[in-house]
Design an enzyme around this catalytic site. Structure first.
Site: not given
Length: 675
Positions: A119, A291
């Site tokens: 991430k 994401e």
């Protein structure tokens, strides 16, 4: 020269394995299933052309074993592997192992998986690609004090998020600065235990957020297109529950901007395959990168329904080196689609997982209706199948399509009422309540939808669906219909003809001319309520229901209803629109005596903490001699990939710890005793 894929091994289980098998068979491609001990008789195993056993029940001993899956592909001569979602679908080591073995991975390249799986790194790349990102730190925090400093700079609320997180694990929201340090430590500990990676970063928490994602598909010839958006805002514990496509909140300009940014991000990592870029969207339609999922999403069917494409087929074509058969200008949005995730869990008991064998299974009708609306059911189970404690509790994905949003919702509500699952509990009543909620009907959604609208949880035995008032009438009707059947089979007590005919909705003339007596009415008992129903009242019921049918479908006073029917001892259990009620139907003179019947006393088990489900005891949070108060956390059980915290129902003192960390617990196993 492009390779020709002749045989695909599906490195997964359940409904997604069945989903891939379905497309592969349509394309004339042979399929190989893999299975654990627990899945030896599973539906995906029976549907595939071949099946290979790869290990024990636990995922780590089977579906996460790269060596066993690669070996199975070699032995069966599979030229390609589709990973589905979950398990090894976003594992770069798995993709590399297949590449080294000369087997095609039906997914993106190794670099894309590695970068987008982190991430922190993916956010840096998104920034560089011109994708709008959430304000916050691009680096992992060294400690809680540093997290506090960053939170002070960007302002609360903030999200403390594990870099390797997923499925809601390793995430904490700090609404004030006082909550930041404890939240950081909690997120770090959870991430370390779940992923072996305790890196945590800090970003601004978007209030009143919507979760909206862009589906894209890219090939190896430089083509990449986006297939509109999906709204996935209705979530519980950060797990999606309901998805729809398109979003009722996004206009064409915003859709285009989000889609172009998603394509730019894919180009930055030379992405090739199906993928999803997830965005968080605020109340002003400002969107921020969340994401990228480098795999097929659980909710992909709604995109397929509104665009008419088969994403699995496109993934196979791309993996075989073929160019995409369509361009961005070919993408059209047609109608509206919803997906509801049907889970094996009990919403009346805090959504506790439900395990066991499915004794009866009847999905709704999937035929196309007059307006073109249809239902799609993606499932990996059937009657006789088992919901195991070792895997995700999803039973099926219930999908509807219709020309408009309103029609798609109405079609979904009918499909939920018609879905019959027995042997395990399911969240169908809760799904019915969600689709009946005015805020969902209006498209007024946020990721806090369930917390805001169901703050005290959900109880189907108190929830009132839209046909709630008809349930006592239906209970009386099916009782009379059953008595008529029994009279034909056995020497049952004499039943007045007029009453029977009225119960069948027939012979109104003989009913109106008959003398009224005790047999011309029925008393329906439900909880503390009693309904005295005249046979005249039942003439307004029209249905072809027969004793033994799971579903009562017909009209009650000209209103169309679909009501689940189950016989439980002397009671009728009826369910509709999120309501579940138990009714006992008696002759009035018998009902008069019901209040005098002694109540069965239940054993007081408040002195014990019992396991509400089969699972693994992860942690005990108290010691012998500790004084506990009602609501205090006592133990953590892991079941179906989720951690469940058990709390004290009353205050007391711990006298004995019966179970130990690491124990496999059965339902109602004693964990702790209290004085």
């Amino acid at each position: 020269m492009n390779p020709v894929i002749k045989k695909i091994l599906i490195a997964n289980r359940g409904e997604i394995a069945c989903r891939v098998i379905r497309t592969a068979k349509r394309l004339g491609i042979a399929t190989v299933a893999v299975y654990s001990d627990a899945d030896a008789q599973a539906l995906h195993v029976r549907q595939a052309d071949e099946a290979v056993h790869i290990g024990g029940n636990a995922s780590a001993d089977s579906y996460l074993r790269i060596d066993a899956i690669v070996d199975a592909a070699r032995k069966t001569g599979a030229d390609a592997v589709h990973p589905g979602f979950g398990f090894l679908s976003e594992n770069a080591k798995f993709a590399k192992a297949l590449h080294d073995a000369g087997i095609i991975f039906i997914g993106p390249g190794i670099k894309a998986i590695e970068v987008m799986g982190d991430k922190i790194e993916s956010k840096k790349l998104a920034d560089a690609a011109g994708v709008s990102t959430v304000p916050g730190s691009p680096e992992a925090m060294e400690n809680a004090d540093q997290a506090f400093e960053v939170a002070s700079q960007i302002g609360c609320p903030v999200m403390l998020k594990a870099s390797a997180g997923g499925g809601g694990k390793g995430m904490r929201v700090a609404n004030t600065l006082d909550e930041v340090r404890d939240g950081f430590i909690a997120a770090q500990n959870e991430a370390r235990n779940a992923f072996g990676d305790d890196r945590v970063f800090v970003e601004k928490f978007i209030e009143q957020p919507r979760h909206i994602e862009i589906q894209l598909i890219a090939d190896s010839h430089g083509n990449c297109i986006y297939l509109a958006e999906r709204e996935c805002s209705i979530q519980r514990r950060h797990q999606k529950v309901i998805e729809e496509a398109p979003s009722s909140f996004i206009n064409e300009a915003t859709r285009k901007a989000m889609g172009e940014q998603a394509v730019a991000l894919a180009a930055a990592v030379d992405y090739q395959s199906a993928g999803t870029v997830e965005f968080i969207v605020d109340a002003q339609a400002n969107f921020f990168f969340l994401e990228m999922n480098t795999r097929l999403q659980v909710e992909h069917p709604v995109t397929e329904c509104i665009t008419g494409v088969d994403l699995v087929e496109l993934m196979i074509q791309v993996a075989a080196g073929q160019p995409l058969p369509l361009s961005q200008s070919d993408v059209r949005i047609n109608g509206w689609s919803f997906e509801a995730r049907v889970y094996a869990e009990n919403p009346d008991k805090g959504f506790l997982p439900s395990t066991g064998r499915i004794t009866h299974y009847s999905p709704p009708d999937t035929r196309v209706r007059n307006n073109g609306a249809y239902t799609r059911v993606d499932t990996g189970v059937d009657a006789g199948g088992e919901i195991s404690m070792f895997y995700d509790p999803m039973i099926a994905k219930l999908v509807t399509w219709a020309p408009s949003r309103e029609e798609a919702i109405a079609h979904m509500r009918n499909a939920i009422d018609a879905y019959r699952i027995r042997g395990v509990q399911s969240n169908l009543p809760f799904l019915a309540a969600l689709f009946a909620h005015p805020a969902l009907l209006a498209g007024d959604l946020t990721t806090r939808f369930i917390e805001d609208h169901f703050p005290d949880g959900f109880d189907s035995h108190s929830f009132e669906g839209d046909a709630f008032e008809a349930l006592p009438l239906v209970a009386a009707w099916i009782e009379w219909r059953t008595r008529l059947r029994d009279r034909k089979i056995v020497n049952a007590p004499k039943v007045a003809r007029s009453s029977v005919m009225a119960a069948l909705g027939q012979d109104q003339e003989s009913l109106s001319n008959s003398n009224r007596g005790s047999d011309e009415s029925l008393s329906v008992l439900q909880g503390d309520s009693r309904y005295d129903i005249s046979m005249n009242r039942l003439v307004g019921i029209d249905t072809d229901w027969q004793p033994g049918d799971w579903l009562f479908h017909g009209t009650v006073d000209k209103k169309v209803v679909s009501i689940g029917v189950e016989r439980v001892g002397n009671w009728w259990r009826l369910s509709q629109g999120g309501s579940t009620r138990d009714f006992m139907v008696l002759d009035p003179h018998v009902a008069d005596l019901a209040d005098y019947m002694p109540e069965k006393k239940t054993k007081d088990m408040s002195r014990f903490l019992l396991s509400p489900m089969p699972g693994l005891l992860m942690k005990i949070l108290v010691r012998e001699g500790d004084k506990v108060s009602a609501g205090q956390d006592l133990a953590i059980i892991e079941a179906m990939k989720m951690e469940n915290t058990l709390t004290a129902s009353v205050g007391g003192t711990v006298s004995k710890i019966v179970a130990a960390t690491g124990d496999s617990l059965a339902v109602d196993a004693v964990i702790i005793e209290f004085e």
